[in-house]
Design a protein around this motif. Structure first.
Motif, PDB file in Angstrom:
ATOM      1  N   THR B  40       0.662  -1.214   0.044  1.00 34.65           N
ATOM      2  CA  THR B  40      -0.108  -0.099   0.039  1.00 34.65           C
ATOM      3  C   THR B  40       0.792   1.403   0.090  1.00 34.65           C
ATOM      4  O   THR B  40       2.108   1.229   0.368  1.00 34.65           O
ATOM      5  CB  THR B  40      -0.717  -0.059   1.275  1.00 34.65           C
ATOM      6  OG1 THR B  40      -0.089  -0.130   2.289  1.00 34.65           O
ATOM      7  CG2 THR B  40      -1.978  -1.221   1.346  1.00 34.65           C
ATOM      8  N   ARG B  84     -10.218   2.063   0.377  1.00 35.47           N
ATOM      9  CA  ARG B  84     -10.150   2.516  -1.044  1.00 35.47           C
ATOM     10  C   ARG B  84      -9.877   1.322  -2.049  1.00 35.47           C
ATOM     11  O   ARG B  84     -10.576   1.310  -3.138  1.00 35.47           O
ATOM     12  CB  ARG B  84      -9.242   3.548  -0.968  1.00 35.47           C
ATOM     13  CG  ARG B  84      -8.814   4.047  -2.462  1.00 35.47           C
ATOM     14  CD  ARG B  84      -7.953   5.327  -2.514  1.00 35.47           C
ATOM     15  NE  ARG B  84      -6.768   4.842  -2.028  1.00 35.47           N
ATOM     16  CZ  ARG B  84      -5.906   3.992  -2.790  1.00 35.47           C
ATOM     17  NH1 ARG B  84      -6.196   3.395  -3.638  1.00 35.47           N
ATOM     18  NH2 ARG B  84      -4.465   3.785  -2.372  1.00 35.47           N
ATOM     19  N   MET B  85      -9.141   0.409  -1.480  1.00 41.84           N
ATOM     20  CA  MET B  85      -8.621  -0.320  -2.406  1.00 41.84           C
ATOM     21  C   MET B  85      -9.664  -1.584  -2.706  1.00 41.84           C
ATOM     22  O   MET B  85      -9.810  -2.063  -3.880  1.00 41.84           O
ATOM     23  CB  MET B  85      -7.314  -1.161  -1.999  1.00 41.84           C
ATOM     24  CG  MET B  85      -6.198  -0.463  -2.367  1.00 41.84           C
ATOM     25  SD  MET B  85      -4.733  -1.176  -1.334  1.00 41.84           S
ATOM     26  CE  MET B  85      -4.334  -2.690  -2.335  1.00 41.84           C
ATOM     27  N   VAL B  86     -10.548  -1.827  -1.539  1.00 39.23           N
ATOM     28  CA  VAL B  86     -11.652  -2.905  -1.727  1.00 39.23           C
ATOM     29  C   VAL B  86     -12.618  -2.254  -2.834  1.00 39.23           C
ATOM     30  O   VAL B  86     -13.341  -2.877  -3.561  1.00 39.23           O
ATOM     31  CB  VAL B  86     -12.131  -3.061  -0.475  1.00 39.23           C
ATOM     32  CG1 VAL B  86     -13.604  -3.766  -0.751  1.00 39.23           C
ATOM     33  CG2 VAL B  86     -11.195  -3.931   0.353  1.00 39.23           C
ATOM     34  N   VAL B  87     -12.996  -0.888  -2.438  1.00 36.77           N
ATOM     35  CA  VAL B  87     -13.925  -0.267  -3.470  1.00 36.77           C
ATOM     36  C   VAL B  87     -13.295  -0.272  -4.779  1.00 36.77           C
ATOM     37  O   VAL B  87     -14.320  -0.559  -5.684  1.00 36.77           O
ATOM     38  CB  VAL B  87     -14.335   1.094  -2.797  1.00 36.77           C
ATOM     39  CG1 VAL B  87     -15.071   1.928  -4.007  1.00 36.77           C
ATOM     40  CG2 VAL B  87     -14.686   1.093  -1.650  1.00 36.77           C
ATOM     41  N   ALA B  88     -12.135  -0.080  -5.139  1.00 38.13           N
ATOM     42  CA  ALA B  88     -11.621  -0.062  -6.390  1.00 38.13           C
ATOM     43  C   ALA B  88     -11.862  -1.357  -7.322  1.00 38.13           C
ATOM     44  O   ALA B  88     -11.862  -1.275  -8.497  1.00 38.13           O
ATOM     45  CB  ALA B  88     -10.414   0.440  -6.522  1.00 38.13           C
ATOM     46  N   LYS B  89     -11.747  -2.550  -6.559  1.00 37.36           N
ATOM     47  CA  LYS B  89     -11.892  -3.832  -7.268  1.00 37.36           C
ATOM     48  C   LYS B  89     -13.015  -4.847  -6.601  1.00 37.36           C
ATOM     49  O   LYS B  89     -12.586  -6.003  -6.500  1.00 37.36           O
ATOM     50  CB  LYS B  89     -10.520  -4.651  -7.169  1.00 37.36           C
ATOM     51  CG  LYS B  89      -9.265  -3.768  -7.968  1.00 37.36           C
ATOM     52  CD  LYS B  89      -8.563  -4.529  -8.530  1.00 37.36           C
ATOM     53  CE  LYS B  89      -7.450  -3.931  -9.267  1.00 37.36           C
ATOM     54  NZ  LYS B  89      -6.254  -4.823  -9.744  1.00 37.36           N
ATOM     55  N   SER B  94     -12.957 -12.153  -4.918  1.00 40.10           N
ATOM     56  CA  SER B  94     -13.627 -13.085  -4.196  1.00 40.10           C
ATOM     57  C   SER B  94     -13.433 -12.907  -2.774  1.00 40.10           C
ATOM     58  O   SER B  94     -12.637 -12.441  -2.178  1.00 40.10           O
ATOM     59  CB  SER B  94     -13.200 -14.623  -4.587  1.00 40.10           C
ATOM     60  OG  SER B  94     -12.034 -15.018  -3.996  1.00 40.10           O
ATOM     61  N   PHE B 304     -17.314   4.840   1.563  1.00 42.76           N
ATOM     62  CA  PHE B 304     -16.122   5.448   0.597  1.00 42.76           C
ATOM     63  C   PHE B 304     -16.778   5.015  -0.649  1.00 42.76           C
ATOM     64  O   PHE B 304     -15.980   4.819  -1.666  1.00 42.76           O
ATOM     65  CB  PHE B 304     -14.792   4.259   0.664  1.00 42.76           C
ATOM     66  CG  PHE B 304     -14.071   4.950   1.692  1.00 42.76           C
ATOM     67  CD1 PHE B 304     -14.262   5.339   3.121  1.00 42.76           C
ATOM     68  CD2 PHE B 304     -12.377   4.910   1.427  1.00 42.76           C
ATOM     69  CE1 PHE B 304     -13.359   5.955   3.901  1.00 42.76           C
ATOM     70  CE2 PHE B 304     -11.571   5.428   2.138  1.00 42.76           C
ATOM     71  CZ  PHE B 304     -12.162   5.938   3.578  1.00 42.76           C
ATOM     72  N   GLY B 305     -18.134   4.793  -0.875  1.00 50.36           N
ATOM     73  CA  GLY B 305     -18.820   4.577  -2.559  1.00 50.36           C
ATOM     74  C   GLY B 305     -18.923   3.227  -2.969  1.00 50.36           C
ATOM     75  O   GLY B 305     -19.011   3.002  -3.993  1.00 50.36           O
TER      76      GLY B 305
END
Lengths: 433, 433
Positions: B40, B84-89, B94, B304-305
């Motif tokens: 990160t 943020r990273m979870v939201v992006a992908k 899975s 976070f959207g």
């Protein structure tokens, strides 16, 4: 939804796995050489960089004023920090000091292939030996690291040069030449055309004739190095040539010689280098930029206020290294595997948890249901994490004091007595029953 | 001579060795649970923190404007970044997503014992499961990590609470109470006196009588949790109590229950927690502050959207953890050892290098002379790096095709045929001959 910053990367497990494997290989190699890990701060006083490189360096730094009105910068490289650390404990540390560390650095620069604003390097340095053995150890470490990563002599080469040969030759032309500027020109020479290169040498104080002659001298091959001594006629060049030859001789003994090519045009950009310098290149030329570099910097510790202390180091960067490893087809696989998935059917959590714990205690990677999923849902998840063995803990099996062991490669499965799973087995799989 | 920055530390090998061992233990434990490493960035847009915590957070951040006029901050914690990273992908990953990473964070705060401006944490998070199994897995990971570090049930405890029990009780007093402010007051309650604590609850909207009653309710022990349901009479508190009990039941199956104590006064300072929260404390009380903490934060990803995604995590910090490990006498030793020192006497470098390389290829830590030292000087250095075996490669021995193998613990030494060292031995020592 938020965006990350330009030049800063997120590494998800699929990308991080291979990166970790590469870092582990670099560090394991360094440890075998007796390099000891250090931990270093992400921030230093900006003056440390300005004193060393001039006010213009600030343009490339993440520099700012902190809440205590200190001018601070994110570290753009490790060398000044380790120099500071050596100076702080110079008396206590037994020499040679051999340090390794892997961590991110930050520079505000143009983002391009293999170059980011946040980038990782493994820094390896030796302080306290001026002998060619130390230079050769750095070369040998770098060569070993590359071969441990799966690269062969066809894949990479170290272009080796010597700052004092360059400086001594320039001095032989004209004692007043600005060697720092001229060496910066040499460093740029491969990226610019000859006219521009000669202009830079002219600006550094050579005539155009001298620039052309100097340029030709840098083509000298290994067998003809003595001609440079003759040309310059100075002790400085003679000592430098001897030193370079000695380093290559020791590198031969330590197995690194075969990767080294004499390349006087290789100068390294940073001002603090003093002796042997080298850059690693893709031997096929497909990756056109330097992969990483290193060299000797004997004056830095003293300029930081320490006792005169010779030093030599190298710092492979992960991003350019990955370009080479990918080009050579040896970038590691994802490395994302799971030894066991313990699948719960019905109210079997207590037994499933017991098996999960026993397998984890044996050091295996074990997952079990966290989401109250169906049989099929759990099997899909087990598949998605590439589980090797699925242990099905079902209510019916448990009535027989058994579990079902399923090999995920073949799909075969069989009932196994609960007492035997894992029982005395260190790493039980389908084939053990 | 330059100074490092206040609150930023240099770790020399003697301090870094034990730290690395602790980090390795935390990460190895996480890997056995199937957590996958991520990488990160050190920097994010400042707005990400301001949106979440308000403008006042900037005072605690290393926040500045970069050269592209972006408002950026060094990351003070990992949770917003992983969100943020979870939201992006979110679609590709899975579930459950199980991530681990160890890295530094930065906060501009008062430096005190166990608290620095640059500090390291190992973050472990699960995204995508709202089940008690996920909370329990985080507790079980934390308990396993602690016992793997050498701590016993006498040394540490997890004080477990539930944000929805606290919120539900507050709401039962008065629907208009500012639960965020009140929970912040609970978080501070152990550090301030009762009057001050009740003042804060009053400011959050409770009367002084309600504050006293609320305070008393938080003393409820495990057996009497049902009384809280009765007191509140709301589904919210009932569901929260059931959830807490379920988490503790699963923790029992996974071996973590014995480390858990109900402690409703434990609230955790950060606003984003929603369910079970816990803090690890020194069971002897000698280290008085919380060692680390974690909990459930089910609303963050959505804020976070992203799609609504339940989440739970824990983040042991190295500095407070070291206080506990040192107090308990299980902080690792320096771990600074060298398997072999290959000592050169006379012109024997070629053979010494060959032996050095062969031993390194077998994976051992091997050093040899880099400083052109005398016999005594080399032996002193071998001693200083705690070499186990010294291989003396001397000109006279070589005339007999032999080397001398010296055991550094006993001081015993003997001649060994060159062909047998290392020969077929994987890890030859004095006792093998």
């Amino acid at each position: 939804m938020y965006d990350g910053l330009k030049g800063f990367r997120d590494f998800y497990p699929a990308e991080m796995g291979p990166r970790r494997e590469v870092i582990d290989t670099l560090e394991a190699t360094a440890k075998r050489y007796g390099f000891r890990e250090i931990g270093t701060p992400a921030m230093e006083r900006t003056e440390m960089y300005v004193d060393k490189s001039g006010e213009e360096i600030v343009e490339e730094l993440y520099a700012f004023e902190d809440k205590g009105d200190r001018e601070v910068s994110l570290t753009p490289e490790l060398t000044p920090t380790v120099a500071r650390m050596v100076v702080a404990k110079q008396q206590e540390l037994s020499k040679p000091i051999k340090w390794v560390s892997t961590r991110p650095f930050w520079r505000y620069e143009q983002v391009q292939q293999g170059r980011f604003r946040e980038f990782y390097q493994t820094n390896v340095d030796i302080f306290g030996s001026a002998e060619p053995e130390a230079d050769a150890e750095v070369l040998a470490f770098a060569a070993d690291a590359m071969t441990n990563l799966g690269l062969t002599t066809e894949e990479f080469e170290f272009r080796v040069s010597h700052r004092d040969i360059l400086g001594g030759l320039l001095e032989a032309f004209d004692a007043d030449v600005d060697t720092r500027e001229a060496i910066r020109a040499v460093d740029k020479s491969e990226k610019i055309d000859d006219d521009e290169y000669h202009d830079l040498l002219y600006e550094a104080g050579l005539s155009y004739d001298q620039a052309a002659e100097f340029d030709a001298l840098l083509d000298t091959d290994e067998e003809s190095l003595d001609e440079l001594i003759e040309f310059a006629g100075t002790d400085r060049v003679e000592a430098a040539v001897t030193n370079l030859q000695n380093v290559l001789d020791v590198a031969e003994d330590f197995g690194a010689r075969e990767y080294c090519t004499l390349s006087l045009e290789t100068a390294r950009g940073l001002d603090y280098y003093t002796g042997v310098v080298f850059e690693c290149f893709d031997a096929t030329g497909e990756v056109s930029r330097s992969v990483f570099g290193g060299g000797r910097y004997d004056d830095l510790i003293e300029s930081f206020g320490g006792q005169p202390t010779p030093a030599v180091g190298v710092a492979p960067g992960l991003a350019p290294l990955s370009l080479l490893l990918q080009r050579a087809g040896v970038w590691p696989d994802e490395g994302f595997t799971t030894d066991y998935y313990v699948l719960q059917v019905g109210d079997t959590r207590e037994v499933a948890a017991e098996i999960t714990r026993e397998l984890r205690e044996r050091g295996h990677v074990v997952e079990t249901d966290l989401s109250d999923r169906s049989f099929g849902g759990q099997l899909d998840y087990a598949d998605s994490v590439d589980a090797e063995t699925v242990v099905i803990v079902g209510e019916q099996d448990l009535e027989d004091d058994a579990v079902t062991v399923k090999d995920m490669r073949s799909g075969d499965q069989q009932q196994v007595p609960l007492a035997e799973f894992p029982g005395d087995h260190d790493r039980p799989t389908f084939d053990d029953f």
